[in-house]
Scaffold this motif. Structure first.
Motif, PDB file in Angstrom:
ATOM      1  N   UNK A 185       0.829  -1.207   0.000  1.00 15.78           N
ATOM      2  CA  UNK A 185       0.000   0.000   0.000  1.00 15.78           C
ATOM      3  C   UNK A 185       0.863   1.256   0.000  1.00 15.78           C
ATOM      4  N   UNK A 186       1.917   1.257   0.803  1.00 20.73           N
ATOM      5  CA  UNK A 186       2.810   2.411   0.860  1.00 20.73           C
ATOM      6  C   UNK A 186       3.508   2.603  -0.487  1.00 20.73           C
ATOM      7  N   UNK A 187       3.994   1.522  -1.070  1.00 21.75           N
ATOM      8  CA  UNK A 187       4.656   1.628  -2.380  1.00 21.75           C
ATOM      9  C   UNK A 187       3.703   2.158  -3.441  1.00 21.75           C
ATOM     10  N   UNK A 188       2.464   1.721  -3.417  1.00 21.04           N
ATOM     11  CA  UNK A 188       1.485   2.165  -4.412  1.00 21.04           C
ATOM     12  C   UNK A 188       1.228   3.664  -4.293  1.00 21.04           C
ATOM     13  N   UNK A 189       1.391   4.208  -3.087  1.00 27.66           N
ATOM     14  CA  UNK A 189       1.110   5.615  -2.840  1.00 27.66           C
ATOM     15  C   UNK A 189       2.314   6.515  -3.124  1.00 27.66           C
ATOM     16  N   UNK A 190       3.486   5.962  -3.176  1.00 26.53           N
ATOM     17  CA  UNK A 190       4.690   6.764  -3.384  1.00 26.53           C
ATOM     18  C   UNK A 190       4.846   7.131  -4.844  1.00 26.53           C
ATOM     19  N   UNK A 191       5.435   8.286  -5.072  1.00 23.31           N
ATOM     20  CA  UNK A 191       5.747   8.707  -6.441  1.00 23.31           C
ATOM     21  C   UNK A 191       7.152   8.249  -6.797  1.00 23.31           C
ATOM     22  N   UNK A 192       7.484   8.304  -8.056  1.00 18.38           N
ATOM     23  CA  UNK A 192       8.831   7.939  -8.504  1.00 18.38           C
ATOM     24  C   UNK A 192       9.867   8.835  -7.834  1.00 18.38           C
ATOM     25  N   UNK A 193       9.556  10.117  -7.690  1.00 18.97           N
ATOM     26  CA  UNK A 193      10.486  11.041  -7.044  1.00 18.97           C
ATOM     27  C   UNK A 193      10.766  10.628  -5.607  1.00 18.97           C
ATOM     28  N   UNK A 194       9.740  10.196  -4.888  1.00 20.47           N
ATOM     29  CA  UNK A 194       9.918   9.779  -3.498  1.00 20.47           C
ATOM     30  C   UNK A 194      10.778   8.524  -3.422  1.00 20.47           C
ATOM     31  N   UNK A 195      10.576   7.617  -4.350  1.00 18.35           N
ATOM     32  CA  UNK A 195      11.369   6.383  -4.348  1.00 18.35           C
ATOM     33  C   UNK A 195      12.831   6.643  -4.661  1.00 18.35           C
ATOM     34  N   UNK A 196      13.117   7.692  -5.423  1.00 17.43           N
ATOM     35  CA  UNK A 196      14.489   8.017  -5.782  1.00 17.43           C
ATOM     36  C   UNK A 196      15.167   8.950  -4.777  1.00 17.43           C
ATOM     37  N   UNK A 197      14.444   9.401  -3.780  1.00 17.08           N
ATOM     38  CA  UNK A 197      14.998  10.329  -2.796  1.00 17.08           C
ATOM     39  C   UNK A 197      15.971   9.607  -1.867  1.00 17.08           C
ATOM     40  N   UNK A 198      16.862  10.396  -1.264  1.00 13.15           N
ATOM     41  CA  UNK A 198      17.798   9.828  -0.302  1.00 13.15           C
ATOM     42  C   UNK A 198      17.038   9.379   0.944  1.00 13.15           C
ATOM     43  N   UNK A 199      17.550   8.357   1.579  1.00  9.55           N
ATOM     44  CA  UNK A 199      16.995   7.828   2.823  1.00  9.55           C
ATOM     45  C   UNK A 199      15.573   7.304   2.645  1.00  9.55           C
ATOM     46  N   UNK A 200      15.224   6.892   1.435  1.00 11.52           N
ATOM     47  CA  UNK A 200      13.867   6.429   1.186  1.00 11.52           C
ATOM     48  C   UNK A 200      13.574   5.103   1.870  1.00 11.52           C
ATOM     49  N   UNK A 201      14.574   4.230   2.038  1.00  9.14           N
ATOM     50  CA  UNK A 201      14.330   2.947   2.693  1.00  9.14           C
ATOM     51  C   UNK A 201      13.890   3.153   4.135  1.00  9.14           C
ATOM     52  N   UNK A 202      14.523   4.072   4.821  1.00  9.93           N
ATOM     53  CA  UNK A 202      14.168   4.371   6.210  1.00  9.93           C
ATOM     54  C   UNK A 202      12.725   4.870   6.314  1.00  9.93           C
ATOM     55  N   UNK A 203      12.349   5.770   5.430  1.00 15.83           N
ATOM     56  CA  UNK A 203      10.982   6.299   5.428  1.00 15.83           C
ATOM     57  C   UNK A 203       9.972   5.214   5.079  1.00 15.83           C
ATOM     58  N   UNK A 204      10.315   4.387   4.117  1.00 20.06           N
ATOM     59  CA  UNK A 204       9.439   3.303   3.692  1.00 20.06           C
ATOM     60  C   UNK A 204       9.212   2.315   4.832  1.00 20.06           C
ATOM     61  N   UNK A 205      10.261   1.961   5.539  1.00 18.79           N
ATOM     62  CA  UNK A 205      10.144   1.040   6.673  1.00 18.79           C
ATOM     63  C   UNK A 205       9.290   1.660   7.774  1.00 18.79           C
ATOM     64  N   UNK A 206       9.541   2.923   8.067  1.00 13.55           N
ATOM     65  CA  UNK A 206       8.768   3.602   9.118  1.00 13.55           C
ATOM     66  C   UNK A 206       7.280   3.661   8.761  1.00 13.55           C
ATOM     67  N   UNK A 207       6.961   4.091   7.565  1.00 17.75           N
ATOM     68  CA  UNK A 207       5.561   4.203   7.162  1.00 17.75           C
ATOM     69  C   UNK A 207       4.878   2.842   7.112  1.00 17.75           C
ATOM     70  N   UNK A 208       5.605   1.820   6.709  1.00 21.14           N
ATOM     71  CA  UNK A 208       5.048   0.466   6.694  1.00 21.14           C
ATOM     72  C   UNK A 208       4.734   0.015   8.112  1.00 21.14           C
TER      73      UNK A 208
END
Length: 62
Positions: free
Chosen positions: A14-37
C-alpha cells in the motif's frame, strides 16, 4: 506472528502504491518506507509493529 507478516506485506504494498517515482528516488527512502510500513501495519493490527520487524519480514538492510 503470521498475521503480522501478512499485515506488514500488505502495508508495504500500500505504501509503495502511494509513493511517487520522485519519493522512491529520494535519499533515505528505505528508512521512510520502513517507518511508514510499520505505522500502517500497526494501525491495521491495532498492535505495535516495530521497524525491526518490518525489516526482518521484508528482508531489508541485510
Amino acid at each position: 506472528m503470521m498475521t503480522h507478516c501478512a499485515a506488514i506485506r500488505e502495508a508495504y504494498k500500500a505504501i509503495l502504491a502511494d509513493w511517487t517515482v520522485d519519493a522512491l528516488n529520494a535519499q533515505d527512502n528505505e528508512s521512510q518506507l520502513v517507518h511508514q510500513t510499520a505505522v500502517l501495519a500497526s494501525v491495521q493490527l491495532n498492535d505495535t509493529v516495530s521497524e525491526a520487524s518490518v525489516r526482518k519480514i521484508l528482508e531489508l538492510g541485510n
